[in-house]
Each structure stands twice: as structure tokens, then as C-alpha cells.
Design a protein around this motif. Structure first.
Motif, PDB file in Angstrom:
ATOM      1  N   GLY A   1      -4.453   0.470  -6.157  1.00 54.94           N
ATOM      2  CA  GLY A   1      -3.990   1.748  -6.711  1.00 54.94           C
ATOM      3  C   GLY A   1      -2.578   2.070  -6.280  1.00 54.94           C
ATOM      4  O   GLY A   1      -2.367   2.800  -5.326  1.00 54.94           O
TER       5      GLY A   1
ATOM      6  N   ASP B   1      -3.179  -3.147  -2.118  1.00 56.69           N
ATOM      7  CA  ASP B   1      -3.919  -1.995  -2.612  1.00 56.69           C
ATOM      8  C   ASP B   1      -3.837  -2.027  -4.138  1.00 56.69           C
ATOM      9  O   ASP B   1      -2.759  -2.208  -4.704  1.00 56.69           O
TER      10      ASP B   1
ATOM     11  N   LYS C   1     -12.534   0.214   0.216  1.00 57.83           N
ATOM     12  CA  LYS C   1     -12.175   1.401   1.023  1.00 57.83           C
ATOM     13  C   LYS C   1     -13.315   2.407   0.966  1.00 57.83           C
ATOM     14  O   LYS C   1     -13.881   2.589  -0.103  1.00 57.83           O
TER      15      LYS C   1
ATOM     16  N   GLU D   1       0.865  -1.190   0.000  1.00 58.69           N
ATOM     17  CA  GLU D   1       0.000   0.000   0.000  1.00 58.69           C
ATOM     18  C   GLU D   1       0.898   1.235   0.000  1.00 58.69           C
ATOM     19  O   GLU D   1       1.819   1.331   0.805  1.00 58.69           O
ATOM     20  N   ASP D   2       0.656   2.174  -0.913  1.00 58.97           N
ATOM     21  CA  ASP D   2       1.538   3.344  -1.023  1.00 58.97           C
ATOM     22  C   ASP D   2       1.197   4.464  -0.043  1.00 58.97           C
ATOM     23  O   ASP D   2       2.029   5.303   0.244  1.00 58.97           O
ATOM     24  N   GLU D   3      -0.036   4.472   0.446  1.00 57.13           N
ATOM     25  CA  GLU D   3      -0.423   5.586   1.314  1.00 57.13           C
ATOM     26  C   GLU D   3      -0.039   5.328   2.771  1.00 57.13           C
ATOM     27  O   GLU D   3      -0.564   4.410   3.400  1.00 57.13           O
TER      28      GLU D   3
HETATM   29 CA    CA Z   1      -3.050   3.661  -3.274  1.00 55.59          CA
END
Ligand code: CA
Length: 227
Positions: free
Chosen positions: A56, A54, A103, A10-12
Motif C-alpha cells: 500500500g 509494502d 500486517k 514502506e510509506d508509514e
Molecule cells: Ca502503506
């Protein structure tokens, strides 16, 4: 199961932080990756018990991450997708993901999905001929189904649908996976076959679509047998 190791891709950062609290408070260990490429590496080097992905990500399409991991691993993959991204979600499941959470998600729902997937990993259903889910018992060798000990007479196709769901109990099985496996690739568009078969199965095993004990409908996506 308490020592299960979960790889979160997950990038966030705020979401990773939130997930870390949820995952660790449930007694699991969390391994992190903020890019798809790093996630694939960690999946290989850390051998996690489950991957939370994730869809995205900035460097790679989530589907490609699933494809890369599936080249060598059957680790359960739970995807995080945004609301209304139906196509993306279905593509991820068809690429080999096992389930999804939308989400923004509730911690309770996320942990329930994680536990269901970890359970299904501990007991590889396909290797056991007799599967039971509460009152429902499915004998994959004898091709029989019983509810509370009473046989439910399923047709061959109905049995195949139920058996496929049972082999993936706790996981979401897409319309495409069901149609191609049970009716063949030529029937990919014949979703009414599936809808009718599931209706008959529910009648025969005494299940109610509105308040399911066994088979849950994910509208527009597929079905899940409660594991
Ligand atoms: Ca993301």
C-alpha cells in the motif's frame, strides 16, 4: 548473512522505525524508501540482498514496483500486506514476489521469513541437482525422491510439483504458478489436480498437512516447502 542489506519500501514512518529496530537488532543493515519510485531506484543503485515491500504505497501500485524490479533483478522480495487482502497478495506473488507477511506481523515471523529468503538466495537451488530438506532428498537429475534413504514413488506430475516447490524452498509458490508450470496454462482453474497431487505427495513422503514437516499449505494462496 549477517551483513545482509535489506531495502524497506514502506510509506508509514512508524512502521519503518519498527522495522529498522527489528532488522538492525538481527544484525542486518536497512536501506529505506518511502515511495515506490524511490524504492525502485534504491533497488538498482544499492543492490540490496532482499527487498521488503509494502503493497500500500501512495505513488505506485505494489505490483508495479515488483514488475519494475523483476525487469533486471532476481533479488528476493517479501511483501507486507494487510489482512484479508488475498487477491492483492496472490497478485503480488504472481508478479514475482517470493513471500508475504501479513500486517500486523510478529517480529519473529518476519525475521524467520527474511532469513529463509536470504538462505535460498545464498544457495540457488536450481543449480544443484540434489536438494535435501531434513530427511527428504530430491534428485532433480535422476527424478527420484527419498525419505530417510527410502525411495518414495512419485508420479511424474507429483514429482514436478515437489521439484517446483523444492526449487523455491522457503518461498511461497502460488496455485497459479504450480498449475501453469506443471499442467500448463489451460489448467489454471483445475486446482483440484493440485490438491490431489499434494495429498498424494504428502502420503508418499510421510507428511501431515495438519503438522507439516515438509509442505505447508497457505489456504487459498499456495504451498511452501520448508527450506
Ligand atoms: Ca502503506
Amino acid at each position: 548473512m549477517s551483513e545482509a542489506r535489506i531495502l524497506v519500501i514502506e510509506d508509514e514512518t512508524p512502521i519503518r522505525r519498527f522495522l529498522k529496530i527489528a532488522i538492525e537488532s538481527a544484525g542486518f543493515t536497512m536501506i529505506e524508501a518511502d515511495r515506490g519510485r524511490i524504492g525502485i531506484e534504491r533497488a538498482a543503485t544499492e543492490a540490496p540482498d532482499l527487498v521488503l515491500l509494502d503493497l500500500g504505497l501512495p505513488d505506485m501500485d505494489g505490483k508495479s514496483v515488483i514488475g519494475a524490479i523483476r525487469e533486471w533483478s532476481q533479488v528476493p522480495i517479501l511483501v507486507l500486506s494487510v489482512r484479508d487482502a488475498e487477491t492483492e497478495k496472490i497478485a503480488a506473488l504472481d508478479a514475482g514476489a517470493d513471500d508475504y507477511v501479513t500486517k500486523p506481523f510478529a517480529t519473529g515471523e518476519l525475521l524467520a521469513r527474511l532469513r529463509a529468503l536470504l538462505r535460498s538466495r545464498k544457495a540457488p537451488a536450481a543449480e544443484r541437482p540434489l536438494l535435501s530438506f531434513g530427511a527428504l532428498a530430491i534428485d532433480l537429475a535422476a527424478h527420484t525422491v527419498t525419505v530417510d534413504g527410502t525411495e518414495a514413488k512419485l508420479t511424474r506430475k507429483e514429482f514436478e510439483v515437489l521439484a517446483l516447490l523444492a526449487r523455491h524452498a522457503g518461498r511461497l509458490v502460488t496455485h497459479k504458478q504450480l498449475l501453469t508450470t506443471v499442467w500448463g496454462p489451460a489448467h489454471l482453474e483445475d486446482s483440484h489436480y493440485l490438491r490431489i497431487a499434494v495429498g498424494h505427495i504428502r502420503d508418499k513422503i510421510g507428511d501431515d498437512a495438519a503438522d507439516p514437516k515438509f509442505i505447508v499449505t497457505e489456504p487459498g494462496v499456495g504451498y511452501r516447502l520448508l527450506g
